[in-house]
Design an enzyme around this catalytic site. Structure first.
Site, PDB file in Angstrom:
ATOM      1  CE  LYS A  19      -3.797   2.314   2.403  1.00  0.00           C
ATOM      2  NZ  LYS A  19      -4.698   2.268   3.572  1.00  0.00           N
TER       3      LYS A  19
ATOM      4  NE  ARG B  76      -6.172   9.773   3.075  1.00  0.00           N
ATOM      5  CZ  ARG B  76      -4.946  10.051   2.676  1.00  0.00           C
ATOM      6  NH1 ARG B  76      -4.659  11.270   2.229  1.00  0.00           N
ATOM      7  NH2 ARG B  76      -4.008   9.124   2.718  1.00  0.00           N
TER       8      ARG B  76
ATOM      9  CB  SER C 109     -11.655   7.030  -3.891  1.00  0.00           C
ATOM     10  OG  SER C 109     -10.469   7.547  -3.296  1.00  0.00           O
TER      11      SER C 109
ATOM     12  CE  LYS D  60      -3.648   8.160   6.521  1.00  0.00           C
ATOM     13  NZ  LYS D  60      -4.797   7.243   6.406  1.00  0.00           N
TER      14      LYS D  60
ATOM     15  CE  LYS E 270      -6.671   2.132  -0.960  1.00  0.00           C
ATOM     16  NZ  LYS E 270      -7.461   2.186   0.291  1.00  0.00           N
TER      17      LYS E 270
END
Length: 344
Positions: free
Chosen positions: A213, A223, A293, A236, A267
């Site tokens: 990821k 989000r 998304s 992150k 991802k």
């Protein structure tokens, strides 16, 4: 070599032996022939449908940054699961929209047996038991700071977070979740979750680890959909992967498989098709891709402006995952494409 006939026209009498008789377009000239020799096929069986669940009842609530995607009530999730069954989609994935008053520094709502994901899981299993349920294991939908783990100052605490994730996974399995999907990227979490599940009798619960990821710009609409947009303090990159790395993904996947992951995930999806291909070939375990998304929103925005054919782009993008070696795809296009695709 050529010769000139009586008419004075030059006639080719010999062509290179390597291409003699070769006409690649013969197999492309008809729809039936293209279908007959197609190397990669996409069906509803390849799809996982991500669903956002919210509190309350009433009509579905649109997600502004994701056209035709909605936050659903618990009952709405049950109806979506029924639709998935009817379309041949084998699994739905649940993600909660958590109100700010239920968020705290440690993501405590994740351990609540009556939280949105648990209630939706129980309701789906009661009404549509034949549809599989995938639940995300990470704290970001529940933390007030928007991170996937427990923070101390500016640091994400690995081991304390892993302990919390084990509690979250057990709560979800007890509620009827079939596949635990740790997406947090903490070290050692797969082994600990496997042990925690086994200790309480959930030895048959699957783990689909988000093994690779990446710290990506493609997560923004998600989000917003789960209510963490604008909450994130910092970024992150201390736990999600650097998008310049490929060998690291192999090491991450190897570790998760060794710790007991039944399946692995990459991802985002399309910007990382090389990673999907590499991991599927390297390990030979079921390898999934998440069409995020942001990927979804880009296609929908371009289609909405008439810049591309949205349906063709949708099918082409999902087929690319299969061609790269993915066993299946998490995609917000799932119900739309399943309605157009043949079932095996």
């Amino acid at each position: 070599m050529t010769r000139t006939g009586d008419s004075g026209v030059s006639i080719t009498t010999r062509i290179d032996a390597a291409t003699a008789g070769l006409r690649m377009r013969r197999l492309r000239q008809s729809d039936w022939s293209r279908r007959l020799v197609r190397e990669t096929s996409l069906t509803a069986d390849d799809l996982i449908w991500p669903i956002f669940v919210r509190e309350g009842g009433g009509a579905p609530e649109p997600v502004p940054s994701m056209p035709e995607v909605f936050r659903l009530s618990v009952e709405g999730c049950v109806e979506a699961a029924r639709r998935a069954r009817d379309l041949g989609i084998p699994v739905v994935a649940l993600f909660p929209y958590t109100d700010a008053d239920k968020r705290d520094e440690r993501g405590s709502e994740a351990f609540n047996e009556g939280n949105l994901v648990c209630r939706a899981s129980r309701a789906i299993k009661a009404a549509v038991p034949e549809v599989g349920i995938l639940c995300d294991v990470a704290l970001d939908p529940y933390t007030s700071h928007g991170h996937d783990g427990i923070m101390e100052g500016d640091r994400i605490l690995n081991d304390e977070t892993v302990e919390a994730l084990c509690r979250q996974a057990v709560v979800q399995a007890e509620a009827g979740c079939d596949i635990i999907g740790p997406s947090d990227m903490m070290d050692g979490r797969v082994a600990c979750i496997r042990q925690a599940l086994d200790e309480v009798g959930h030895r048959d619960t699957l783990i689909m680890s988000y093994a690779a990821k990446y710290a990506s710009a493609f997560y923004g609409p998600f989000r917003d959909a789960v209510g963490s947009g604008g909450m994130l303090k910092g970024d992150k990159r201390t736990y999600q992967m650097d998008y310049g790395n490929s060998d690291e993904a192999v090491r991450e996947a190897a570790q998760d498989i060794a710790e007991g992951a039944d399946m692995i995930m990459v991802k985002p999806g399309m910007p990382y098709l090389d990673i999907v291909s590499r991991l599927s070939r390297e390990f030979g375990v079921p390898t999934f891709a998440y069409q995020t998304s942001g990927e979804y929103a880009m296609i929908m925005a371009a289609a909405g402006n008439g810049w591309l054919d949205g349906e063709r782009a949708m099918i082409e993008s999902l087929t690319a995952f299969k061609r790269a070696g993915a066993s299946g795809i998490l995609s917000y296009f799932s119900p739309t494409i399943a309605a157009r695709m043949p079932r095996r």
